[in-house]
Design a protein around this motif. Structure first.
Motif, short mmCIF file in Angstrom:
data_model
loop_
_atom_site.label_atom_id
_atom_site.label_comp_id
_atom_site.label_asym_id
_atom_site.label_seq_id
_atom_site.Cartn_x
_atom_site.Cartn_y
_atom_site.Cartn_z
N UNK A 25 2.56 9.53 -10.91
CA UNK A 25 2.82 8.40 -12.15
C UNK A 25 1.56 7.73 -12.58
N UNK A 26 0.53 7.92 -11.96
CA UNK A 26 -0.61 7.08 -12.29
C UNK A 26 -1.94 8.33 -12.13
N UNK A 27 -2.83 8.14 -13.10
CA UNK A 27 -4.09 8.95 -12.90
C UNK A 27 -4.82 9.11 -11.63
N UNK A 28 -5.10 10.09 -10.85
CA UNK A 28 -5.54 10.31 -9.66
C UNK A 28 -6.88 9.49 -9.55
N UNK A 29 -7.89 9.75 -10.20
CA UNK A 29 -9.13 9.45 -10.26
C UNK A 29 -9.31 7.61 -9.92
N UNK A 30 -9.03 7.06 -10.58
CA UNK A 30 -9.09 5.61 -10.68
C UNK A 30 -8.06 5.08 -9.55
N UNK A 31 -6.90 5.53 -9.47
CA UNK A 31 -5.91 5.15 -8.27
C UNK A 31 -6.48 5.38 -6.95
N UNK A 32 -7.43 6.56 -6.96
CA UNK A 32 -7.74 6.68 -5.37
C UNK A 32 -8.58 5.58 -5.25
N UNK A 33 -9.55 5.44 -5.86
CA UNK A 33 -10.62 4.20 -5.77
C UNK A 33 -9.97 2.80 -5.53
N UNK A 34 -8.84 2.62 -6.29
CA UNK A 34 -7.96 1.20 -6.12
C UNK A 34 -7.52 1.35 -4.73
N UNK A 35 -7.10 2.39 -4.33
CA UNK A 35 -6.30 2.37 -2.95
C UNK A 35 -7.43 2.31 -1.81
N UNK A 36 -8.52 2.70 -2.11
CA UNK A 36 -9.75 2.43 -1.18
C UNK A 36 -10.17 0.88 -1.11
N UNK A 41 0.94 -1.16 -0.12
CA UNK A 41 -0.01 0.17 -0.17
C UNK A 41 0.87 1.39 0.04
N UNK A 42 1.94 1.29 0.81
CA UNK A 42 2.80 2.46 0.82
C UNK A 42 3.20 2.44 -0.48
N UNK A 43 3.85 1.51 -1.46
CA UNK A 43 4.44 1.77 -2.48
C UNK A 43 3.27 2.16 -3.58
N UNK A 44 2.00 2.00 -3.35
CA UNK A 44 0.91 2.40 -4.16
C UNK A 44 0.68 3.93 -4.00
N UNK A 45 0.73 4.26 -2.56
CA UNK A 45 0.65 5.60 -2.22
C UNK A 45 1.77 6.36 -2.84
#
Length: 136
Positions: A28-39, A17-21
Motif C-alpha cells: 500500500x506504500x512505495x517501498x523505497x521511502x517506506x523502508x527509510x522511514x521504518x529504519x 511499527x508492526x502496522x507500518x510493516x
C-alpha cells in the motif's frame, strides 16, 4: 531500573511499527521511502530507552509524519504516543483529550512522589469514564 511508563510507550511503538510493516507487505506504500522511514522508526525505538529526553524530537517528527505519510492508518496511532512525544503531535489531539492526559500525568507524578504504584492503562480508563454531569 525498570520504567513502566517508558516500557508502555515502547510497546505502543512496537505495535505501530508492526502496522507500518503490514502496510509494506500489503503493498500500500512505495517501498523505497517506506523502508527509510521504518529504519528511522527502528532508530527511535533503540535510542528511546537510552536517551528518553534526547529522543523526543525524533519521536515527534516520526509520529507527525505517520499522520502525513500514512493517513490511512492515522486512526490506528495510539493516542498515548501523541501525548508522550508532545510538541507537534498535540495538534492531532482535541482539547478534551489533552485535558484528560494532563490529569493522567498529574496522577502519575503524584503516585511517583508518594512511592505508590501507578497503572497507566487503569487510570486512563477511570478518567475516561463519564462523570455524573455528563450522563444523558
Amino acid at each position: 531500573m525498570a520504567n513502566p511508563y517508558l516500557d508502555h510507550h515502547l510497546a505502543l511503538l512496537a505495535h505501530l511499527r508492526s502496522i507500518l510493516v503490514a502496510l509494506r507487505e500489503a503493498e500500500q506504500v512505495p517501498e523505497e521511502n517506506h523502508a527509510l522511514f521504518v529504519e528511522r522508526f527502528d532508530e527511535l525505538m533503540s535510542e528511546l530507552p537510552r536517551d528518553p529526553e534526547g529522543s523526543q524530537y525524533l519521536g515527534q517528527d516520526l509520529i507527525s509524519q505517520v499522520f502525513h505519510r500514512y493517513p490511512q492508518i492515522a486512526h490506528l496511532v495510539p493516542r498515548d504516543l501523541l501525548w508522550f512525544f508532545g510538541g507537534d503531535c498535540l495538534h492531532f489531539m482535541p482539547d478534551e483529550e489533552i485535558d484528560m492526559f494532563q490529569r493522567l500525568d498529574e496522577r502519575r507524578y503524584e503516585a511517583e512522589e508518594n512511592g505508590k504504584p501507578f497503572d497507566w492503562n487503569q487510570e486512563k480508563q477511570l478518567l475516561a469514564l463519564p462523570t455524573e454531569g455528563n450522563k444523558h
